[in-house]
Design a protein around this motif. Structure first.
Motif, PDB file in Angstrom:
ATOM      1  N   ASP A 164     -48.167 -23.131 -22.281  1.00 34.85           N
ATOM      2  CA  ASP A 164     -47.677 -23.361 -20.921  1.00 34.85           C
ATOM      3  C   ASP A 164     -47.166 -24.796 -20.775  1.00 34.85           C
ATOM      4  O   ASP A 164     -47.880 -25.742 -21.111  1.00 34.85           O
ATOM      5  CB  ASP A 164     -48.791 -23.136 -19.899  1.00 34.85           C
ATOM      6  N   PRO A 165     -45.953 -24.981 -20.244  1.00 35.75           N
ATOM      7  CA  PRO A 165     -45.428 -26.335 -20.041  1.00 35.75           C
ATOM      8  C   PRO A 165     -46.278 -27.123 -19.041  1.00 35.75           C
ATOM      9  O   PRO A 165     -46.680 -26.591 -18.006  1.00 35.75           O
ATOM     10  CB  PRO A 165     -44.034 -26.105 -19.472  1.00 35.75           C
ATOM     11  N   VAL A 166     -46.537 -28.365 -19.361  1.00 33.47           N
ATOM     12  CA  VAL A 166     -47.291 -29.243 -18.470  1.00 33.47           C
ATOM     13  C   VAL A 166     -46.395 -29.748 -17.353  1.00 33.47           C
ATOM     14  O   VAL A 166     -46.827 -29.885 -16.210  1.00 33.47           O
ATOM     15  CB  VAL A 166     -47.910 -30.423 -19.261  1.00 33.47           C
ATOM     16  N   GLY A 167     -45.133 -30.015 -17.677  1.00 31.01           N
ATOM     17  CA  GLY A 167     -44.189 -30.501 -16.667  1.00 31.01           C
ATOM     18  C   GLY A 167     -44.650 -31.813 -16.062  1.00 31.01           C
ATOM     19  O   GLY A 167     -45.143 -32.690 -16.760  1.00 31.01           O
TER      20      GLY A 167
ATOM     21  N   CYS B  82     -42.419 -37.788 -24.617  1.00 26.01           N
ATOM     22  CA  CYS B  82     -42.666 -36.394 -24.999  1.00 26.01           C
ATOM     23  C   CYS B  82     -42.969 -35.504 -23.802  1.00 26.01           C
ATOM     24  O   CYS B  82     -43.434 -35.960 -22.763  1.00 26.01           O
ATOM     25  CB  CYS B  82     -43.841 -36.328 -25.977  1.00 26.01           C
ATOM     26  N   SER B  83     -42.727 -34.227 -24.007  1.00 25.00           N
ATOM     27  CA  SER B  83     -43.231 -33.210 -23.093  1.00 25.00           C
ATOM     28  C   SER B  83     -44.343 -32.468 -23.838  1.00 25.00           C
ATOM     29  O   SER B  83     -44.475 -32.593 -25.060  1.00 25.00           O
ATOM     30  CB  SER B  83     -42.117 -32.256 -22.651  1.00 25.00           C
ATOM     31  N   PHE B  84     -45.137 -31.724 -23.094  1.00 21.76           N
ATOM     32  CA  PHE B  84     -46.324 -31.106 -23.673  1.00 21.76           C
ATOM     33  C   PHE B  84     -46.442 -29.648 -23.239  1.00 21.76           C
ATOM     34  O   PHE B  84     -46.110 -29.297 -22.105  1.00 21.76           O
ATOM     35  CB  PHE B  84     -47.578 -31.868 -23.231  1.00 21.76           C
ATOM     36  N   LEU B  85     -46.924 -28.846 -24.167  1.00 21.08           N
ATOM     37  CA  LEU B  85     -47.329 -27.477 -23.872  1.00 21.08           C
ATOM     38  C   LEU B  85     -48.819 -27.395 -24.142  1.00 21.08           C
ATOM     39  O   LEU B  85     -49.296 -27.891 -25.167  1.00 21.08           O
ATOM     40  CB  LEU B  85     -46.623 -26.480 -24.780  1.00 21.08           C
TER      41      LEU B  85
END
Length: 88
Positions: free
Chosen positions: A59-62, A52-55
């Motif tokens: 804001d994107p965590v990247g 997963c990616s996270f906000l």
């Protein structure tokens, strides 16, 4: 320690068995650790989180280290699995 909401989308939602849940944590790493502990009866959950990616509050965590991402009171963590192509 901050309180807020974790929102799960798509495959993350299915793996968690819920669309959202509260967090009590100071960092994203801490919130995700506690979420994994909450869902130990759902082994797929931990596997899905790895992809997963996270906000955090939009804001994107990247590529930032999750332990370096602070959470604020009343904040929101969005858990976003890959949406197109590839396997989880």
């Amino acid at each position: 320690m901050a309180s807020g909401t974790i929102r799960y989308w798509a495959a993350a939602k299915a793996a968690a068995g819920t669309a959202e849940e509260p967090y009590e944590a100071s960092t994203l790493a801490e919130a995700l650790h506690r979420a994994r502990e909450t869902h130990t009866q759902r082994p797929e959950f931990a596997r899905v989180l790895l992809r997963c990616s996270f906000l955090v509050d939009g804001d994107p965590v990247g590529a930032r280290e999750h332990a370096a991402v602070p959470l604020r009171e009343g904040g929101t963590v969005e858990v976003l699995p890959p949406f197109a192509g590839g396997a989880l």
